[in-house]
Every structure is written in C-alpha cells, then in structure tokens.
Design a protein around this motif. Structure first.
Motif, PDB file in Angstrom:
ATOM      1  N   HIS A 170      46.382  44.623  53.855  1.00  0.00           N
ATOM      2  CA  HIS A 170      47.052  44.977  52.608  1.00  0.00           C
ATOM      3  C   HIS A 170      46.023  45.334  51.535  1.00  0.00           C
ATOM      4  O   HIS A 170      44.850  44.991  51.635  1.00  0.00           O
ATOM      5  CB  HIS A 170      47.929  43.821  52.124  1.00  0.00           C
ATOM      6  CG  HIS A 170      49.172  43.653  52.939  1.00  0.00           C
ATOM      7  ND1 HIS A 170      50.277  44.450  52.775  1.00  0.00           N
ATOM      8  CD2 HIS A 170      49.466  42.802  53.947  1.00  0.00           C
ATOM      9  CE1 HIS A 170      51.219  44.090  53.628  1.00  0.00           C
ATOM     10  NE2 HIS A 170      50.760  43.088  54.357  1.00  0.00           N
ATOM     11  N   VAL A 172      44.538  44.982  47.723  1.00  0.00           N
ATOM     12  CA  VAL A 172      44.378  43.920  46.725  1.00  0.00           C
ATOM     13  C   VAL A 172      43.962  44.566  45.409  1.00  0.00           C
ATOM     14  O   VAL A 172      43.522  45.717  45.375  1.00  0.00           O
ATOM     15  CB  VAL A 172      43.318  42.885  47.162  1.00  0.00           C
ATOM     16  CG1 VAL A 172      43.751  42.178  48.437  1.00  0.00           C
ATOM     17  CG2 VAL A 172      41.951  43.542  47.334  1.00  0.00           C
ATOM     18  N   ASP A 184      43.162  34.099  39.097  1.00  0.00           N
ATOM     19  CA  ASP A 184      44.512  33.818  39.598  1.00  0.00           C
ATOM     20  C   ASP A 184      44.531  33.912  41.123  1.00  0.00           C
ATOM     21  O   ASP A 184      43.866  34.778  41.705  1.00  0.00           O
ATOM     22  CB  ASP A 184      45.511  34.805  39.017  1.00  0.00           C
ATOM     23  CG  ASP A 184      45.804  34.528  37.544  1.00  0.00           C
ATOM     24  OD1 ASP A 184      45.026  33.768  36.932  1.00  0.00           O
ATOM     25  OD2 ASP A 184      46.784  35.077  37.031  1.00  0.00           O
ATOM     26  N   PRO A 185      45.297  33.051  41.800  1.00  0.00           N
ATOM     27  CA  PRO A 185      45.379  33.140  43.270  1.00  0.00           C
ATOM     28  C   PRO A 185      46.068  34.422  43.735  1.00  0.00           C
ATOM     29  O   PRO A 185      45.776  34.931  44.818  1.00  0.00           O
ATOM     30  CB  PRO A 185      46.185  31.897  43.657  1.00  0.00           C
ATOM     31  CG  PRO A 185      46.943  31.517  42.413  1.00  0.00           C
ATOM     32  CD  PRO A 185      46.082  31.924  41.263  1.00  0.00           C
ATOM     33  N   GLU A 186      46.972  34.946  42.935  1.00  0.00           N
ATOM     34  CA  GLU A 186      47.617  36.233  43.181  1.00  0.00           C
ATOM     35  C   GLU A 186      48.225  36.704  41.872  1.00  0.00           C
ATOM     36  O   GLU A 186      48.435  35.918  40.948  1.00  0.00           O
ATOM     37  CB  GLU A 186      48.679  36.154  44.277  1.00  0.00           C
ATOM     38  CG  GLU A 186      49.831  35.221  43.957  1.00  0.00           C
ATOM     39  CD  GLU A 186      50.871  35.207  45.055  1.00  0.00           C
ATOM     40  OE1 GLU A 186      50.541  35.587  46.197  1.00  0.00           O
ATOM     41  OE2 GLU A 186      52.023  34.832  44.769  1.00  0.00           O
ATOM     42  N   GLU A 188      51.070  39.618  39.917  1.00  0.00           N
ATOM     43  CA  GLU A 188      52.073  40.673  39.971  1.00  0.00           C
ATOM     44  C   GLU A 188      51.417  41.970  39.499  1.00  0.00           C
ATOM     45  O   GLU A 188      50.707  41.983  38.485  1.00  0.00           O
ATOM     46  CB  GLU A 188      53.257  40.337  39.067  1.00  0.00           C
ATOM     47  CG  GLU A 188      54.019  39.078  39.451  1.00  0.00           C
ATOM     48  CD  GLU A 188      54.944  39.320  40.635  1.00  0.00           C
ATOM     49  OE1 GLU A 188      55.159  40.505  40.988  1.00  0.00           O
ATOM     50  OE2 GLU A 188      55.442  38.326  41.192  1.00  0.00           O
ATOM     51  N   ALA A 250      41.795  45.259  51.498  1.00  0.00           N
ATOM     52  CA  ALA A 250      41.162  43.941  51.442  1.00  0.00           C
ATOM     53  C   ALA A 250      39.743  43.966  51.996  1.00  0.00           C
ATOM     54  O   ALA A 250      38.874  43.217  51.538  1.00  0.00           O
ATOM     55  CB  ALA A 250      42.015  42.927  52.212  1.00  0.00           C
ATOM     56  N   VAL A 263      41.840  40.110  43.988  1.00  0.00           N
ATOM     57  CA  VAL A 263      42.975  39.206  43.863  1.00  0.00           C
ATOM     58  C   VAL A 263      44.155  39.769  44.646  1.00  0.00           C
ATOM     59  O   VAL A 263      44.549  40.932  44.446  1.00  0.00           O
ATOM     60  CB  VAL A 263      43.377  39.031  42.373  1.00  0.00           C
ATOM     61  CG1 VAL A 263      44.502  38.005  42.254  1.00  0.00           C
ATOM     62  CG2 VAL A 263      42.179  38.624  41.541  1.00  0.00           C
ATOM     63  N   PRO A 264      44.740  38.976  45.568  1.00  0.00           N
ATOM     64  CA  PRO A 264      45.913  39.451  46.302  1.00  0.00           C
ATOM     65  C   PRO A 264      47.071  39.773  45.368  1.00  0.00           C
ATOM     66  O   PRO A 264      47.214  39.171  44.297  1.00  0.00           O
ATOM     67  CB  PRO A 264      46.258  38.263  47.217  1.00  0.00           C
ATOM     68  CG  PRO A 264      44.982  37.471  47.318  1.00  0.00           C
ATOM     69  CD  PRO A 264      44.302  37.639  45.989  1.00  0.00           C
ATOM     70  N   LEU A 265      47.881  40.723  45.799  1.00  0.00           N
ATOM     71  CA  LEU A 265      49.049  41.104  45.010  1.00  0.00           C
ATOM     72  C   LEU A 265      50.257  40.283  45.454  1.00  0.00           C
ATOM     73  O   LEU A 265      50.500  40.105  46.655  1.00  0.00           O
ATOM     74  CB  LEU A 265      49.352  42.591  45.205  1.00  0.00           C
ATOM     75  CG  LEU A 265      48.287  43.564  44.702  1.00  0.00           C
ATOM     76  CD1 LEU A 265      48.650  44.984  45.096  1.00  0.00           C
ATOM     77  CD2 LEU A 265      48.106  43.446  43.196  1.00  0.00           C
ATOM     78  N   ALA A 266      50.999  39.780  44.496  1.00  0.00           N
ATOM     79  CA  ALA A 266      52.236  39.071  44.809  1.00  0.00           C
ATOM     80  C   ALA A 266      53.312  40.098  45.161  1.00  0.00           C
ATOM     81  O   ALA A 266      53.448  41.122  44.507  1.00  0.00           O
ATOM     82  CB  ALA A 266      52.663  38.223  43.617  1.00  0.00           C
ATOM     83  N   SER A 269      52.943  45.173  49.000  1.00  0.00           N
ATOM     84  CA  SER A 269      51.823  46.028  48.603  1.00  0.00           C
ATOM     85  C   SER A 269      51.572  47.020  49.724  1.00  0.00           C
ATOM     86  O   SER A 269      51.999  46.809  50.866  1.00  0.00           O
ATOM     87  CB  SER A 269      50.568  45.189  48.345  1.00  0.00           C
ATOM     88  OG  SER A 269      50.089  44.615  49.543  1.00  0.00           O
TER      89      SER A 269
END
Length: 302
Positions: A170, A172, A184-186, A188, A250, A263-266, A269
């Motif tokens: 995915h 990021v 932030d862990p993930e 928006e 990623a 940072v991963p996207l909530a 994605s």
C-alpha cells in the motif's frame, strides 16, 4: 568428396595405434569399415596419410602434420558439444531483463542477483523501462523477462503472457520528519488537505498521476501540487527539505532515513503490485533457469 568427424576420429585412432585392428576395436567398429573411412579421407584430401607396409602401418609426412590438426579439430568439436549441451540446459547464454525503476523493483533485482550468483556464465542484460510499462517490451522481443509495478491488479495481458506476483504493498504518507502528524501511528488522508504536495511528473505515468489525484479527491480534497519530480527519490528529497508531503509505496522507506516520516494511511489506500512477466511460450533455457530460481526464492521484505 568431403569428410566429417567420424573420419578424423578413425584416422586419429589408427595414427595412435598404428594398427587397424586395434584401432577398430577401440572405436567399436569393424576393421573393413575403418579401412574404408581412412581411404575416403585420403581420397578427399588427395594425399596418403598412412604408409601401409606388410607388417606395419606408419604415418606419412602428410599424416604427421594432419594428425596435429585432426586432434585439435576433435578437441574443439568436443568443446562445441559441451557448450551446446550446457546452453541447452540454460547454464550458458544470455538473459535480457527489463525493469521499471520503482522502489519495489529491489525484489526483482535481488532475485536477478541471486540468479547471476548461481549461474555466473549466463550473461544478464538489464534494460530500464518507462514507468507504466507492461507487456509491450515482451511482445517487441526487447526483453525475455520483465518486472513491472502496477497500481491495482494486473489484468488483460492476454494468454501469451505469464504472470508471477512478487508482492503487493500500500501507499503511505511521506512527511517531513518534524511534521505535527509525523508521530501518529496512522492518519486520515483528509488531514493533509491543506498541505503542499510533491508529485511525480504526470508524463512519466498518467495512470500513476491520476490515481494519486483521485485518491485525494475520494478523501474530499484536490491536492495542491507545488512541485513535480521525475523519481521517487527526488520526491522524498523535496519532502525532507520541507517543500511538501506526498504519497509513496511503503517500500520507499528504504530510500530515506531520519529526515522523512512514513505514516500509514487510515482506511483504503492505493495498492501497487510488483509482478514479473514473460512470454508463456518462450522456451529459452536460461529463462527456465531464472524462473526456477524465482520460484524457490525466500520471501524478501519489500
């Protein structure tokens, strides 16, 4: 009249044994057949290679000179046989590989490097392909095997193209290291609506550019693009300098260290699929060897 390797083998055996009977036994043929071979050889050359006396056979001057070249020719013929057999097994030859230079291409390149270590006598040629390339280089016979990175699933390539998926990852968010959202862990994606964006130049791959735009629009905003880059590494350089944020696969985390936060996207994605393609009916032995190496490759983190 011409001669072939059988005639040379027969002559060398007689020249070394100086006896037709022993030479025939060594070659596992009848003595009359061996005598006929030597006569045909001499007739073809127009010289006597052997001096036949009542109780012995010896080499003529022409025979002694010819023996040197006959041995050399037979030795070279054996080398040629060995080379042909090894090439037929895929131990020798040339493999033309193509790849799209994305961060996820390291999977393919690692497998290719492993193949090169296992088969050092195979010449591996690499060709960089444009972002967005699929099966065209295979159809055009430019490459034998190719790595492509495609957004979403790879479909509609036709029955003549074989597909092996290496990985799927995915996208990021890439933010400057000091950005308020960097810890932030993930996040928006909508929270980046007011940020400047660094994007890949649209002419590099229209599909890639449009997917990034539509992903932001699905999150409720049109990205404000202030800078374009021609490589992901350049995108990240701009991000590190604080010139904007961006979305990257990623695997791009391997390109930058402390100065960029990934940072991963909530939520949903875009996904990029890393795939190896080749012509299904391509019976090139070195390609088969490569596919064997790829099939037994341990998992590599993207």
């Amino acid at each position: 009249m011409s001669f072939d390797l059988r005639h040379l083998e027969g002559f060398v055996a007689v020249a070394e044994e100086l006896h037709f009977g022993r030479a025939a036994a060594r070659l596992h043929i009848a003595q009359p057949a061996l005598s006929q071979q030597i006569q045909r050889l001499e007739s073809s050359l127009g010289v006597d290679l052997l001096i036949r006396e009542r109780r012995r056979t010896r080499l003529s001057e022409a025979g002694r000179a010819f023996l040197v070249e006959a041995r050399r020719t037979l030795a070279q013929a054996e080398i040629a046989r060995t080379v042909a057999r090894r090439a037929g097994r895929g131990e020798l030859g040339r493999l033309r590989g193509g790849y799209v230079p994305t961060t996820s291409s390291k999977l393919f390149l690692a497998i290719l490097a492993d193949f090169q270590r296992r088969h050092p006598e195979v010449q591996v040629e690499l060709r960089e392909l444009p972002l967005g390339s699929l099966a065209a280089p295979l159809h055009d016979d430019v490459v034998d095997v190719t790595f492509v990175a495609r957004l979403g699933e790879i479909t509609c390539l036709g029955p003549d193209i074989a597909v092996h998926e290496l990985s799927a990852e995915h996208f990021v968010a890439a933010l400057p290291a000091g950005h308020p959202l960097s810890r932030d862990p993930e996040i928006e994606l909508a929270r980046l609506a007011q940020e400047d964006f660094v994007m890949l130049a649209p002419e590099l791959c229209t599909e890639w550019h449009e997917t990034m735009i539509s992903t932001c629009e699905l999150a409720g905003f049109a990205p404000r693009i202030t800078h374009h880059a021609r490589e992901i590494s350049t995108q990240l350089m701009f991000v590190a300098a604080g010139l904007g944020v961006t979305l990257v696969p990623a695997s791009a985390q391997a390109l930058r260290g402390q100065d960029v936060a990934f940072v991963p996207l909530a939520g949903p994605s875009p996904r990029i699929t890393s795939t190896v393609l080749w012509r299904a009916r391509n019976d090139l032995p070195v390609l088969r060897r490569f596919l064997d190496v790829m099939a037994y490759q341990p998992d590599i983190d993207p």
